[in-house]
Design a protein around this motif. Structure first.
Motif, PDB file in Angstrom:
ATOM      1  N   THR A   4      13.783  19.363  12.362  1.00  0.00           N
ATOM      2  CA  THR A   4      12.790  19.606  11.324  1.00  0.00           C
ATOM      3  C   THR A   4      11.412  19.227  11.837  1.00  0.00           C
ATOM      4  OG1 THR A   4      14.415  19.140   9.590  1.00  0.00           O
ATOM      5  CG2 THR A   4      12.096  18.965   8.966  1.00  0.00           C
ATOM      6  N   ALA A  23       8.972  27.900  12.065  1.00  0.00           N
ATOM      7  CA  ALA A  23      10.113  28.440  11.317  1.00  0.00           C
ATOM      8  C   ALA A  23      10.748  29.604  12.082  1.00  0.00           C
ATOM      9  CB  ALA A  23       9.665  28.880   9.924  1.00  0.00           C
ATOM     10  N   TYR A  27      12.966  25.987  13.478  1.00  0.00           N
ATOM     11  CA  TYR A  27      12.774  24.675  12.856  1.00  0.00           C
ATOM     12  C   TYR A  27      12.873  24.779  11.346  1.00  0.00           C
ATOM     13  CZ  TYR A  27      10.969  22.483  17.108  1.00  0.00           C
ATOM     14  OH  TYR A  27      10.837  21.950  18.365  1.00  0.00           O
ATOM     15  N   ASP A  28      13.514  23.807  10.708  1.00  0.00           N
ATOM     16  CA  ASP A  28      13.335  23.590   9.291  1.00  0.00           C
ATOM     17  C   ASP A  28      11.988  22.891   9.155  1.00  0.00           C
ATOM     18  OD1 ASP A  28      15.806  24.687   8.551  1.00  0.00           O
ATOM     19  OD2 ASP A  28      16.833  22.774   8.835  1.00  0.00           O
ATOM     20  N   SER A  43       6.101  28.205   1.403  1.00  0.00           N
ATOM     21  CA  SER A  43       7.509  27.822   1.491  1.00  0.00           C
ATOM     22  C   SER A  43       8.413  29.005   1.137  1.00  0.00           C
ATOM     23  CB  SER A  43       7.790  26.640   0.572  1.00  0.00           C
ATOM     24  OG  SER A  43       9.171  26.370   0.508  1.00  0.00           O
ATOM     25  N   THR A  47      10.860  30.807   3.834  1.00  0.00           N
ATOM     26  CA  THR A  47      12.302  30.765   3.573  1.00  0.00           C
ATOM     27  C   THR A  47      12.869  32.176   3.524  1.00  0.00           C
ATOM     28  OG1 THR A  47      12.136  28.668   2.387  1.00  0.00           O
ATOM     29  CG2 THR A  47      14.076  30.011   1.941  1.00  0.00           C
ATOM     30  N   ARG A  52      15.036  29.595   7.011  1.00  0.00           N
ATOM     31  CA  ARG A  52      14.951  28.159   7.288  1.00  0.00           C
ATOM     32  C   ARG A  52      14.764  27.381   6.000  1.00  0.00           C
ATOM     33  NH1 ARG A  52      17.691  27.959  11.066  1.00  0.00           N
ATOM     34  NH2 ARG A  52      17.298  25.743  10.925  1.00  0.00           N
ATOM     35  N   SER A  53      15.170  26.118   6.012  1.00  0.00           N
ATOM     36  CA  SER A  53      14.926  25.202   4.900  1.00  0.00           C
ATOM     37  C   SER A  53      13.462  24.756   4.970  1.00  0.00           C
ATOM     38  CB  SER A  53      15.848  23.993   5.018  1.00  0.00           C
ATOM     39  OG  SER A  53      15.462  22.989   4.098  1.00  0.00           O
ATOM     40  N   VAL A  54      12.736  24.912   3.875  1.00  0.00           N
ATOM     41  CA  VAL A  54      11.322  24.527   3.844  1.00  0.00           C
ATOM     42  C   VAL A  54      11.089  23.678   2.602  1.00  0.00           C
ATOM     43  CG1 VAL A  54       8.934  25.319   3.848  1.00  0.00           C
ATOM     44  CG2 VAL A  54      10.693  26.685   4.993  1.00  0.00           C
TER      45      VAL A  54
END
Length: 108
Positions: A4, A23, A27-28, A43, A47, A52-54
């Motif tokens: 992350t 991203a 990368y998150d 975000s 996403t 990715r998790s944001v």
């Protein structure tokens, strides 16, 4: 796993560009800035585009208590593997050894 990246100053400009590129590289993200609406918009876009998790962390880094939340996140979140400090704060020492209180300059 890449991990992350926490990006300060992420709502616009270079910070948003770093977030986008990170991203896309896998990368998150944890996005930090004052403008929550812009952070949430970025975000959602990242996403949707990357999967990715944001996470959004609305923070005014001029506020000591709010800045402490970011410090705690950096200290306590084991998934963070990168910090992009783009919020305009500087240090003459390595960041991880810097005294945040000494960097706290009163506004004129």
């Amino acid at each position: 796993m890449i991990g992350t990246a926490l990006v300060t100053g992420a709502s616009t400009g270079i910070g948003a560009l770093y977030a986008d590129r990170l991203a896309k590289r896998g990368y998150d993200l944890i996005l930090v800035a004052r403008n929550e609406a812009r952070l949430r918009s970025l975000s959602a876009r990242l996403t949707s585009a990357t999967g990715r998790s944001v996470k959004v962390l609305r923070t005014d880094l001029n506020n000591k208590a709010e800045r402490a939340q970011v410090e705690a996140t950096l200290r306590d979140e084991p998934s963070i593997t990168m910090l992009v400090n783009n919020a305009g704060i500087g240090s003459v020492a390595p960041l991880l050894k810097a005294d945040v209180d000494k960097m706290d300059v009163p506004r004129r």
